[in-house]
Design an enzyme around this catalytic site. Structure first.
Site, short mmCIF file in Angstrom:
data_model
loop_
_atom_site.label_atom_id
_atom_site.label_comp_id
_atom_site.label_asym_id
_atom_site.label_seq_id
_atom_site.Cartn_x
_atom_site.Cartn_y
_atom_site.Cartn_z
CG HIS A 77 -1.69 -1.36 1.25
ND1 HIS A 77 -2.71 -1.71 0.42
CD2 HIS A 77 -1.45 -2.45 2.03
CE1 HIS A 77 -3.10 -2.96 0.70
NE2 HIS A 77 -2.34 -3.42 1.67
CD GLU A 109 -2.09 -3.78 4.93
OE1 GLU A 109 -3.30 -3.53 4.75
OE2 GLU A 109 -1.48 -4.68 4.33
CG HIS A 164 0.48 -6.89 2.25
ND1 HIS A 164 -0.40 -5.99 1.68
CD2 HIS A 164 1.40 -7.17 1.30
CE1 HIS A 164 -0.01 -5.73 0.44
NE2 HIS A 164 1.07 -6.44 0.18
CD GLU A 242 -1.84 -10.19 4.26
OE1 GLU A 242 -1.84 -9.35 5.18
OE2 GLU A 242 -2.24 -9.93 3.11
ZN LIG Z 1 -2.16 -5.30 2.57
#
Ligand SMILES: [Zn+2]
Length: 279
Positions: A77, A109, A164, A242
């Site tokens: 992002h 995030e 992430h 993640e």
């Molecule tokens: Zn993400």
């Protein structure tokens, strides 16, 4: 999200348009979730660091030279406005960029992935690696997901990690690694090395952070996907991680703690070092 572009993409493609606008975590939109189970994973956040334990092995890895190795880090992002639109990811269209998730307290995030990537960059550089980030700061609009893959390819990276954190249901916690699934004619060459990279990072992250495998999806901390541009378009070994679930109270507290992010960065560096040097 730019609907004009979206309908253009729909009109153009008979190919499946993957998960439009469902992003909880951008390029890694949460796929089908499995019901929460206790699982055999580590007990609740035994916040105990392995930082001390296993320090001999860590020192060995820390001493391992990454000279001559190029690692591309993709902090998921970006902090600025979204570019919007859709990009072709080899087997369908996906959003160029998404805003990602955040903790309930508002820690985003994108800020998290940026901070963690910068920490990881420093650790890897100390070990001798050349490190390239896919975005220069946490302010502007970041590159589209296809460009993020292209950056790894252009630098002929020895390994790429896209960092992430998830925005899953609050009851689920833990981390998982996303490995590429073959897409014919695209990423078949990176499946085996990426899987090895994923296993190395999975093991090191679990040991180094004490985070449990995801309780809400994946198989012992691993998912395999063919709907992520970052993995479909990569020509070099690449995985996503993640790192935790920002919507879960326990995980959010850890991800919001700079000391814990440093531990995460060292753990990821250890996994990368193991993959890149065999040590
Ligand atoms: Zn993400």
């Amino acid at each position: 999200m730019a609907n004009g572009r979206k309908s253009l993409a729909l009109a153009l493609g008979s190919v499946a348009v993957a998960s439009l606008g469902l992003a909880s975590c951008g390029d890694s939109d949460t796929p089908v979730a499995k019901p929460p189970t206790a699982g055999p994973s580590t007990g609740p956040s035994n916040g105990r660091s392995n930082g001390a334990g296993g320090s001999e092995a860590r020192q060995q890895r820390a001493g391992a030279s990454l000279a001559g190795k190029t690692v591309v880090l993709d902090p998921g992002h970006n902090g600025g406005p979204l570019k919007g639109g859709q990009v072709f990811v080899g087997n369908g269209y996906k959003a160029c960029d998404t805003s990602g998730t955040a903790t309930d307290a508002g820690y985003s995030e994108h800020a998290f992935t940026w901070d963690t990537a910068k920490r990881l960059q420093k650790v890897l550089q100390r070990r001798g690696a050349k490190v390239v980030l896919t975005r220069p700061n946490d302010k502007g609009s970041g590159p589209c997901i296809d460009e993020r893959a292209a950056i790894g390819n252009r630098h002929k990276a020895d390994a790429v990690i896209s960092i992430h954190a998830d925005g899953a249901a609050p009851g689920g916690r833990g981390f998982h690694v996303i490995k590429p699934k073959p897409v014919k004619g695209l990423n078949e060459g990176i499946i085996a090395p990426s899987s090895k990279l994923g296993d190395a990072v999975l093991a090191a992250y679990k040991t180094g952070t004490g985070m449990p495998y995801s309780t809400y999806l994946g198989d012992n901390g691993v998912t395999v996907r063919d709907d992520l541009g970052g993995l479909n378009l990569s020509k070099v070994p690449k995985i996503f991680i993640e790192t935790g679930n920002m919507r879960n109270k326990t995980d959010a507290a850890k991800l919001s703690d700079p000391a814990f992010r440093q531990r995460m960065a060292v753990a990821m560096a250890d996994g990368l070092t193991r993959y890149l040097t065999g040590k």
